[in-house]
Design a protein around this motif. Structure first.
Motif, short mmCIF file in Angstrom:
data_model
loop_
_atom_site.label_atom_id
_atom_site.label_comp_id
_atom_site.label_asym_id
_atom_site.label_seq_id
_atom_site.Cartn_x
_atom_site.Cartn_y
_atom_site.Cartn_z
N PHE A 1 4.66 10.77 4.15
CA PHE A 1 4.15 9.40 4.21
C PHE A 1 3.88 8.91 2.79
O PHE A 1 2.74 8.90 2.33
CB PHE A 1 2.89 9.36 5.07
N PRO A 2 4.92 8.50 2.07
CA PRO A 2 4.74 8.09 0.68
C PRO A 2 4.04 6.72 0.59
O PRO A 2 4.64 5.67 0.79
CB PRO A 2 6.17 8.02 0.15
N THR A 3 2.75 6.77 0.28
CA THR A 3 1.97 5.54 0.22
C THR A 3 2.47 4.57 -0.85
O THR A 3 2.23 3.37 -0.74
CB THR A 3 0.47 5.83 0.00
N VAL A 4 3.16 5.08 -1.86
CA VAL A 4 3.70 4.20 -2.90
C VAL A 4 4.56 3.11 -2.26
O VAL A 4 4.53 1.95 -2.70
CB VAL A 4 4.47 5.00 -3.98
N CYS A 5 5.29 3.44 -1.23
CA CYS A 5 6.16 2.45 -0.56
C CYS A 5 5.32 1.36 0.08
O CYS A 5 5.61 0.16 -0.06
CB CYS A 5 7.04 3.12 0.49
N ILE A 6 4.29 1.74 0.80
CA ILE A 6 3.45 0.76 1.49
C ILE A 6 2.68 -0.09 0.49
O ILE A 6 2.56 -1.31 0.65
CB ILE A 6 2.49 1.47 2.47
N GLU A 7 2.16 0.54 -0.56
CA GLU A 7 1.43 -0.21 -1.58
C GLU A 7 2.34 -1.25 -2.24
O GLU A 7 1.93 -2.39 -2.44
CB GLU A 7 0.87 0.75 -2.63
N ALA A 8 3.55 -0.85 -2.56
CA ALA A 8 4.49 -1.79 -3.20
C ALA A 8 4.87 -2.91 -2.24
O ALA A 8 4.92 -4.08 -2.64
CB ALA A 8 5.74 -1.04 -3.66
N MET A 9 5.13 -2.58 -0.99
CA MET A 9 5.49 -3.61 -0.01
C MET A 9 4.34 -4.58 0.24
O MET A 9 4.57 -5.76 0.48
CB MET A 9 5.93 -2.97 1.32
#
Length: 164
Positions: free
Chosen positions: A73-81
């Motif tokens: 669950f790479p939070t970097v993706c959600i944070e960027a989105m």
């Protein structure tokens, strides 16, 4: 990503890659940047606070997640989105679950500098595509908000609460 940037710089000489975070391989990356001749286009931030990370996302055009190891669950993706940043990520672990290929960004093969470079150039060359991905990213990120998470938990309690 660093090798890809040496190709992207040929098309966009003023581009800047900002690497957020730190780690034991930092010297290796410094040496590679020097070898590739892209020192003036790459900046390292070191470790930063959560608020500062969100500033970096907000100030970026694209966020690239070139993982070569799976992350569930790479939070970097959600944070960027959440701030409307299109993503380019590798087909590894949870990245491929979070990026809707061709909708919120693009998925690429791991360790493929040429595909990463071509994809970055494609996005930077198409403002309408960047805008569409940005809008789609914000919409998708709401599925992972705290409010949505609480709603899902409440739904489970209502459905199975008597059995627990």
């Amino acid at each position: 990503l660093l090798k890809a940037m040496s190709q992207v710089i040929k098309k966009f000489p003023q581009i800047e890659l900002i690497l957020v975070g730190d780690g034991p391989d930092k010297q290796f990356f410094f040496d590679l940047i020097k070898k590739l001749g892209i020192v003036s286009n790459v900046k390292f931030t070191g470790n930063v606070t959560k608020n500062k990370i969100l500033q970096f996302y907000s100030n970026s055009t694209i966020v690239v997640v070139p993982s070569i190891y799976p992350d569930n669950f790479p939070t970097v993706c959600i944070e960027a989105m959440s701030v409307g940043r299109p993503l380019i990520g590798t087909r590894m672990g949870g990245i491929q679950e979070l990026i809707d290929d061709g909708e919120t960004g693009y998925l690429v093969s791991p360790k493929n500098e040429y595909t990463i470079a071509d994809t970055i150039i494609k996005l930077l060359s198409n403002k309408s595509l960047l805008n569409r991905f940005s809008s789609n990213s914000i919409k998708k990120s709401t599925k992972y908000s705290l409010e949505e998470h609480i709603k899902k938990i409440e739904k489970l309690y209502k459905k199975y609460g008597k059995e627990i």
